[in-house]
Design a protein around this motif. Structure first.
Motif, short mmCIF file in Angstrom:
data_model
loop_
_atom_site.label_atom_id
_atom_site.label_comp_id
_atom_site.label_asym_id
_atom_site.label_seq_id
_atom_site.Cartn_x
_atom_site.Cartn_y
_atom_site.Cartn_z
N SER A 94 2.48 -2.02 -0.38
CA SER A 94 3.38 -3.15 -0.12
C SER A 94 4.23 -2.89 1.11
CB SER A 94 4.29 -3.38 -1.34
OG SER A 94 3.55 -3.96 -2.39
N LEU A 95 4.78 -1.68 1.20
CA LEU A 95 5.71 -1.40 2.30
C LEU A 95 4.99 -1.39 3.63
CD1 LEU A 95 7.75 1.25 0.39
CD2 LEU A 95 8.75 -0.71 1.55
N VAL A 96 3.87 -0.67 3.70
CA VAL A 96 3.13 -0.62 4.96
C VAL A 96 2.68 -2.03 5.34
CG1 VAL A 96 1.07 0.26 6.10
CG2 VAL A 96 2.37 1.73 4.57
N GLY A 97 2.18 -2.74 4.35
CA GLY A 97 1.75 -4.11 4.61
C GLY A 97 2.89 -4.96 5.15
N ALA A 98 4.07 -4.75 4.60
CA ALA A 98 5.22 -5.55 5.05
C ALA A 98 5.47 -5.33 6.53
CB ALA A 98 6.45 -5.17 4.24
#
Ligand code: HEM
Ligand SMILES: Nc1ncnc2c1ncn2[C@@H]1O[C@H](COP(=O)(O)OP(=O)(O)OP(=O)(O)O)[C@@H](O)[C@H]1O
Ligand SMILES: Nc1ncnc2c1ncn2[C@@H]1O[C@H](COP(=O)(O)OP(=O)(O)OP(=O)(O)O)[C@@H](O)[C@H]1O
Ligand SMILES: [Mg+2]
Ligand SMILES: [Mg+2]
Lengths: 222, 54, 244, 210, 222, 210
Positions: free
Chosen positions: E143-147
């Motif tokens: 989720s974080l990297v994608g964000a």
């Protein structure tokens, strides 16, 4: 009518070139997924060869799904979808044009990428023609079925998840026949039977899907 | 009697199956009736608005 | 030919009243059939020669499974009618079907799994019949999801109608494809439906259950239908009479 | 002759207007006025066929428009609250697409016609820039150029002068005037006045429904 | 600041779950995705068991990509992103809140669903704890990297688009370790090592990603 | 006291304005006027810190705003071309979010304050409807209510009266007036006149750059 459809097709292609990211993302996803399996599974090529069909097809399926979500959404948001709805042209034709653009931007690149990734999965070069033809046929159906889902989920929050929920079950036949065709291609056996089935699906989709898309778009625009 | 409930060793599977199925039947009955009740109430509310509304 | 009956079916007040009067005619027979089938299935019917008492799950499993298919057919037909003849009532029927169908599909799956564990020693196998049923559940869920995602009732009706029709066109293709998929993997369908013809005292309860479930569906559908019809009537005159 | 016969339209389950009747004949315009939420946009979208009337019908030259929707669509243009332009295309490309989409081939070549239209709306210098890089009013001008280019007889305009400076508003007024002179029909929803002779441009006042 | 972050979190959850049924949609979605693999590969459970890790992690990746793309775009389009940028609150915190909401809506459901999907793929019950923990950790990172990627793609600048794409490879370590952990869990071996690595990645992401997202959003908003 | 010191801003590689200076003191407003594309929006976005000036700086009470960006952000609200509202939340929910986001807690309870603001902008009846179902002007009214609710001293308004009916425009005028009376500052870009005394609301005319 032909002219209008062409105009839509060309416009979408041009827009894609102006914003390459959206085009590349599904391809990148396709690549990541196909390389992920060997990493998680095993380095032995003859084992990988067995899962290659499934991996390639599921990856292609999900990749095209990724890009479908934005198929009509952007046009809807900047008002050009209404322009298309009110163009005085048979909507199904224009919908088909948009889907064609989508296929050219995802289905076709995915198909062309497949052999490269296939090698990484130990697929023999002899299988490539079969893989190419089956994917070329299958992705057409995927784009069309997906377009119906995209039109239906237009303007819906978190459309992506819902789109998947609606579309993926409908793509089961394509997946089954496609994976089988690939399997046969890898095994070096005749795959015409499976290809016929894929072609039949594609024809069915080409004839029916645009109508469904048109209806869905009209409904969605209210 | 206990033999009946024992179901020849299949009790652990059979009874849950029956329980679930009849739970589904029950849910259908209840939810349908609730839906009707709510729809009625909603309609009444609308009619009320209609009276004192424009 | 004379279409007045058709338009009569189109008229909400008529349908509302008709549904009201019909409901008990479905509900009571359904109840009686199911209860007696229950007795017949659990007590009177002898244990299966190979499955022992385990086979008795069939009396809840098969009817649920059969109902699931039938409900989808009804739903899609109603949706099509609603879309083509712009018939609100038909949309209401389709809307009423979704929840019922999904619940029975789920029931058939779970009861099936509960049957599978003792029979095949595993909760789940990728048997074509099972897969098809699972996909059917997904179709129901998708339909419900789409409906719930659109605020405007009219839009929700017609959008989900398109989906239902697309789904029903696909359903046979999906069924065929999974059978085909299974056949090429040479795993014989574990759910052999051509089991040696059941003795009467086994079969009768099953048939009663099938009929009972079907009638039950009718009854629930009629009740839900009335609710949906009310929701679709913007406080028309006749609503006043029926609710107050 | 564009007619509305006893139009009743709901949005959600809110009745926006009911039994609305009017007729606009060639060379005339109709200015739809009303408070926010009165139903101006709803009316225009209904005329354009984007919304379905629950009762009543829209007629063009005496015929229900549903019966020949495509023909009717070619008769009108609908310009809504936000100009239908692609951010990642230049103004010219957008205009070109609009023409190709409707299958209109202006006499004297598309390119020349586009230049003319852009000049007319005072956007000659903007045509080759990506719409993304245009200011709000500049976008609206491109949209006006698109309107000018279509051969449509009927214009359905939703607040055509928003975000436009004085010059832009004058352009709209003159465009409308010439469209009427050419025997066209204009139905415009506005809060500001378009500055046309009332005889030519009667007002339709929609009652407020919050 | 906490209050504001909470407000963002709650808003996004409320938007996603406007209606009760929508909570279940991701669950159904993951089920659909999982079903595709056996259909593309084989019904035999002991073969499926081997690809189970890949399947679960592909589903995870897909879920995050599918919904992340719209994570900031919608806010950017309706102007609420500017509202957030100008709220007078540390942007990184708000970005973290938005990402948290995203994880709750995709990562968590997937993790919860994993055991069920596992069963369908013939994964032994003993493996479930390991699968749960590895997915819980891994999806956070995804989720974080994608964000970060999503925030970068917002930028009008052509470069941003491609940069956004580059974050996809950044997810590979997570996928590799995750798949490895799942594999070990299924094999019934100790997976603490892999879990530590996943945890390390997650911690790294939680600390750095929000800052990157904040910066990217600022650039994108120009 | 809000100051612009020799502001020079480029959009893309286009210089929008250069060496712009002005100062607005408490209780005063500045009306930014200019043709379409003159740079009104650009200026407001620069003041809001959404764009970085290539030269010059913005000062609040004598301090460069970059140095203490967050504090400054709490001092102002920026209301752009399109109202920042979530379609799938009700008006109330949107307002509530806006308050929570900025950490503003109105005296006398949030709920009451929201009701008050909605009533003031004539949207009392709209608060509980999904914004998706509101007309353009109704949305703008909700946005105005949000503006009213924030305790911000500075208002940066980009065409605040677009899409508003006469009543709505009056609301804006009175809101601005009362904000000024309260010692606030308003910088508004408009094509229409806000109807305020020129003494209180001098005009800043931006030269046209196409
Ligand atoms: C998850 C597991 C299962 C699923 C999804 C499933 C699904 C179905 C379906 C779709 C039908 C068709 C009903 C109809 O004909 O309309 C059915 C019927 C039936 N199933 Fe299953 N089933 C499952 C497990 C089992 C098991 C474990 C057994 C027994 C060993 C079994 C025995 C039967 C029988 C005897 C019928 C009725 C015969 C017939 O309808 O032709 N099923 N089931
Ligand atoms: N993203 C951008 N890239 C390049 N140029 C831009 C960009 N945005 C605006 N411009 C240009 O900057 C100038 C000022 O734009 P701005 O939006 O500030 O004008 P404006 O005064 O607000 O106009 P309007 O009255 O139409 O809103 C315009 O000439 C416009 O073309
Ligand atoms: N999608 C919708 N669902 C429910 N109600 C709606 C919807 N769209 C508009 N409405 C309602 O219908 C009425 C008319 O809306 P419409 O947009 O036509 O007003 P308008 O006259 O264009 O207002 P404005 O001047 O603000 O543009 C309003 O009360 C509005 O709240
Ligand atoms: Mg309007
Ligand atoms: Mg501007």
């Amino acid at each position: 009518m032909i002219g209008a459809a062409l105009a839509v097709l060309v416009r979408d292609l041009r827009l894609a070139l102006r914003r390459p990211g959206q085009v590349l993302q599904p391809l990148a996803f396709f690549a990541v997924v196909t390389v992920l399996f060997p990493l998680g599974y095993t380095p032995e090529l003859d084992k990988l060869r067995q899962i290659a069909p499934g991996v390639l097809w599921v990856a292609a399926l999900l990749a095209s799904l990724l890009s479908l979500e934005s198929l009509f959404r952007e046009d809807a948001q900047d008002g050009t979808l209404e322009q298309i709805l009110l163009a005085g042209q048979p909507l199904a034709a224009l919908a088909l044009a948009k889907t064609a653009a989508h296929w050219l931007l995802t289905g076709l690149p995915l198909t062309l990428m497949a052999p490269v990734l296939g090698i990484a999965l130990g697929v023999p070069g002899s299988a490539m023609p079969g893989i190419l033809s089956s994917l070329a046929l299958g992705t057409v159906t995927l784009s069309l079925v997906g377009a119906v889902g995209a039109a239906l989920t237009l303007g819906v929050r978190r459309g992506g998840v819902l789109l998947g929920l609606l579309t993926l079950p409908l793509t089961v036949p394509t997946l089954v026949f496609g994976a089988r065709a690939t399997e046969l291609a890898i095994a070096g056996e005749g795959l015409s039977g499976a290809l016929y089935l894929l072609a039949a699906l594609a024809v069915l989709a080409v004839t029916l899907a645009p109508l469904a898309v048109a209806a869905a778009l009209r409904i969605g625009s209210e | 009697m206990s033999e009946f409930f024992h179901m020849g060793g299949y009790a652990a599977y059979l009874w849950p199956a029956y329980l679930l199925t009849f739970a589904v039947l029950g849910w259908n009955v209840l939810s349908a009736r609730r839906a009707l009740r709510e729809a009625r109430a909603e309609a009444r509310r609308r009619l009320a608005d209609r009276e004192d509304g424009p | 030919m004379d279409w007045t009956w058709f338009h009569k079916f189109g008229s909400p007040p008529h349908v509302y009243r008709l549904a009201g009067t019909l409901t008990p005619w479905f509900a009571w027979p359904a109840g009686i059939l199911i209860v007696s089938a229950l007795y017949g299935g659990l007590v009177l019917a002898p244990p299966d020669y190979q499955q022992g008492d385990g086979f008795r799950i069939i009396y809840v499993h098969a009817p649920s499974a059969w109902l699931s298919t039938m409900v989808y057919a009804v739903m899609a037909t109603a949706a099509a009618v609603g879309l083509i003849w712009r018939m609100k009532v038909a949309h209401a029927v389709a809307a009423s079907c979704a929840g019922i169908g999904a619940s029975f599909t789920a029931a058939s799956l779970v009861t099936g799994m509960l049957w599978g564990e003792p029979m095949w020693g595993t909760w789940w196998v990728w048997d074509p019949r099972l897969v098809a049923q699972l996909v059917l559940l997904f179709l129901f869920l998708g339909y419900i999801g789409l409906r719930s995602a659109i605020d405007d009732l009219g839009r929700a009706d017609r959008a989900s109608a398109v989906l239902a029709i697309v789904g029903v066109v696909n359903l046979p293709i999906i069924r065929y494809s999974v059978e085909w998929w299974n056949s090429i993997h040479q795993t014989p369908s574990v759910m052999k439906m051509d089991r040696p013809s059941m003795p009467m005292d086994m079969l009768a309860p099953l048939l009663m259950m099938l009929l009972g479930f079907t009638l039950f569906f009718g009854a629930v559908l009629l009740v839900r239908l009335r609710a949906e019809v009310l929701r679709r009537e913007r406080g028309a005159a006749w609503v006043k009479e029926v609710v107050s | 002759m564009l007619e509305a016969i006893d139009l009743t339209v709901h949005r959600g389950d809110r009745r926006v207007f009911a039994g609305l009747r009017f007729a606009v004949s060639a060379g005339h315009c109709l200015q739809v006025v009303g408070d926010n939420g009165a139903g101006k946009t709803t009316l225009l979208r209904t005329l354009a066929g984007l919304l379905e009337p629950d009762e009543g019908e829209v007629r063009w030259n005496g015929q229900r428009v549903e019966t020949r929707a495509l023909e009717f669509q070619r008769e009108f243009v609908y310009l809504g609250h936000q100009p239908p332009l692609k951010d990642d295309l230049t103004g010219r490309e957008n205009l070109r697409f609009g023409l190709a989409l409707r299958g209109t081939a202006p006499s004297g070549g598309t390119g020349r016609a586009i230049d003319g239209a852009l000049a007319e709306v005072g956007a000659a210098a903007l045509g080759d820039r990506l719409v993304r890089s245009l200011s709000t009013g500049q976008r609206r001008r491109i949209a006006l150029a698109a309107l000018r280019l279509t051969a449509a007889r009927i214009w359905l305009l939703d607040e055509p002068v928003t975000n436009l400076d004085a010059a832009g508003q004058a352009v709209v007024a003159s465009m409308v005037a010439s469209q009427l002179d050419a025997g066209g029909i204009v139905v415009a929803a506005t809060h500001q006045d378009l500055g046309l002779a009332p005889a030519r441009c009667p007002q339709l006042v929609l009652g407020r429904r919050a």
